[in-house]
Design a protein around this motif. Structure first.
Motif, PDB file in Angstrom:
ATOM      1  N   PHE A 146      35.313  36.480  39.235  1.00  0.00           N
ATOM      2  CA  PHE A 146      36.471  37.272  39.641  1.00  0.00           C
ATOM      3  C   PHE A 146      37.028  38.056  38.452  1.00  0.00           C
ATOM      4  N   SER A 147      36.867  37.501  37.254  1.00  0.00           N
ATOM      5  CA  SER A 147      37.281  38.244  36.065  1.00  0.00           C
ATOM      6  C   SER A 147      36.404  39.496  35.898  1.00  0.00           C
ATOM      7  N   ASN A 200      35.523  28.669  46.498  1.00  0.00           N
ATOM      8  CA  ASN A 200      36.554  28.112  45.629  1.00  0.00           C
ATOM      9  C   ASN A 200      37.400  27.081  46.375  1.00  0.00           C
ATOM     10  N   THR A 202      26.954  29.446  41.870  1.00  0.00           N
ATOM     11  CA  THR A 202      27.609  29.526  43.186  1.00  0.00           C
ATOM     12  C   THR A 202      26.671  29.157  44.317  1.00  0.00           C
ATOM     13  N   SER A 217      33.207  38.801  47.479  1.00  0.00           N
ATOM     14  CA  SER A 217      34.512  38.311  47.028  1.00  0.00           C
ATOM     15  C   SER A 217      35.096  37.315  48.025  1.00  0.00           C
ATOM     16  N   LEU A 234      33.587  26.064  39.951  1.00  0.00           N
ATOM     17  CA  LEU A 234      34.917  26.683  39.997  1.00  0.00           C
ATOM     18  C   LEU A 234      35.146  27.566  38.781  1.00  0.00           C
ATOM     19  N   SER A 235      34.703  27.105  37.617  1.00  0.00           N
ATOM     20  CA  SER A 235      34.841  27.901  36.401  1.00  0.00           C
ATOM     21  C   SER A 235      34.032  29.192  36.511  1.00  0.00           C
ATOM     22  N   ASN A 249      35.678  31.644  38.833  1.00  0.00           N
ATOM     23  CA  ASN A 249      36.795  32.260  38.121  1.00  0.00           C
ATOM     24  C   ASN A 249      36.303  33.377  37.197  1.00  0.00           C
ATOM     25  N   GLU A 250      35.177  33.125  36.497  1.00  0.00           N
ATOM     26  CA  GLU A 250      34.601  34.141  35.622  1.00  0.00           C
ATOM     27  C   GLU A 250      34.123  35.351  36.427  1.00  0.00           C
ATOM     28  N   HIS A 290      26.529  32.391  36.002  1.00  0.00           N
ATOM     29  CA  HIS A 290      27.678  32.143  36.870  1.00  0.00           C
ATOM     30  C   HIS A 290      27.335  32.387  38.344  1.00  0.00           C
ATOM     31  N   ARG A 328      37.408  23.017  45.573  1.00  0.00           N
ATOM     32  CA  ARG A 328      38.646  22.352  45.154  1.00  0.00           C
ATOM     33  C   ARG A 328      38.984  21.182  46.074  1.00  0.00           C
TER      34      ARG A 328
END
Length: 270
Positions: free
Chosen positions: A91-92, A237, A113, A230, A84-85, A88-89, A109, A241
């Motif tokens: 998407f940044s 994600n 996935t 994306s 998840l982290s 998030n990176e 990263h 979760r």
């Protein structure tokens, strides 16, 4: 002893003491019944003692097994938090670009996935208790319920985990294979130890056959600018979760079960 009692009865009859004979016979019957009851009580005591020993042995085995389950579920929770982290990176990077970001970091990263953390905790002792009919040895009623429901409890986690596995293996992996040069997205940086906790061995002999690759900035940009990627990351994600929500619930259940087992063992050792 039997001959002794028989001789007394014969003497009473031969002396014509019928009343005393009947009283004696009744007393003898009562004595025999008391003996039988004592024998049954001693036998039951021995059975209870043996059952208690077996229960303590099973509780100790269950404690070890649930400790392994707790370790397993914690590892998988941490792996999903890492995924998840990383999402998030990524998407940044999608939103802000990758200027100044080390390519090995981007690779790390993206690689995360592709992982599919699944709970594989041991249940051999639990299944033995249930399949062999030894559940009656467990005296704590709450623990009995937990053991009986264990398979269904784990299944709730597995169902959520399989959504991520299906998503990755059926869609995400195949899309990446068809649209990106995999050798340009695999530099020679060190292994991600956080994601390799599931390995049974640290033996590195297979590294001799490892296919080398490179970190291509253009290939990473292509990956990050792909709208389908994306969308896949958004689904990953969500699945991660949801799986962690169930896994955290399973962790709490395991801790509760361990608490019961340890209390039972402590009480039985006093």
């Amino acid at each position: 002893m039997i001959k002794f009692f028989r001789k007394i009865r014969q003497n009473l009859l031969s002396d014509g003491k019928t009343g005393k004979y009947f009283k004696y016979a009744i007393g003898e019957i009562v004595l025999v019944m008391v003996g039988i009851l004592l024998a049954v009580q001693v036998n039951n005591w021995n059975i209870d003692k043996n059952n208690s020993k077996q229960e303590v042995a099973l509780l100790s085995q269950l404690e070890n097994e649930y400790e392994e389950n707790l370790k397993e579920v914690n590892e998988k929770i941490e792996m999903r938090f890492a995924i998840l982290s990383s999402i998030n990176e990524l998407f940044s990077y999608i939103d802000n670009g990758i200027e100044g970001v080390p390519l090995d970091t981007i690779r790390l990263h993206i690689t995360r996935t592709f992982k599919n953390p699944t709970f594989d905790g041991p249940d051999g002792v639990i299944q033995e208790i249930l399949n062999s009919g030894k559940l009656y040895l467990i005296q704590n009623p709450e623990l009995k319920i937990h053991l009986s429901n264990w398979k269904n409890t784990v299944q709730k986690v597995v169902e959520e985990e399989q959504l991520l596995v299906t998503h990755n293996t059926t869609y995400y992996y195949e899309y990446c294979r068809q649209n990106f040069n995999q050798r340009k997205m695999r530099g020679n940086s060190s292994e991600d130890e956080l994601m390799n906790v599931y390995r049974l061995s640290d033996n590195k002999t297979t590294d001799d056959f490892k296919i080398t690759g490179e970190n291509s900035e253009s290939e990473y940009r292509k990956y990050l600018n792909d709208i389908t990627i994306s969308n896949y990351l958004l689904w990953s994600n969500a699945y991660c979760r949801n799986a962690n929500i169930q896994s955290i619930g399973l962790k709490e259940k395991i801790e509760q079960i361990l608490g019961i087992i340890r209390t039972e063992l402590k009480n039985k050792s006093e």
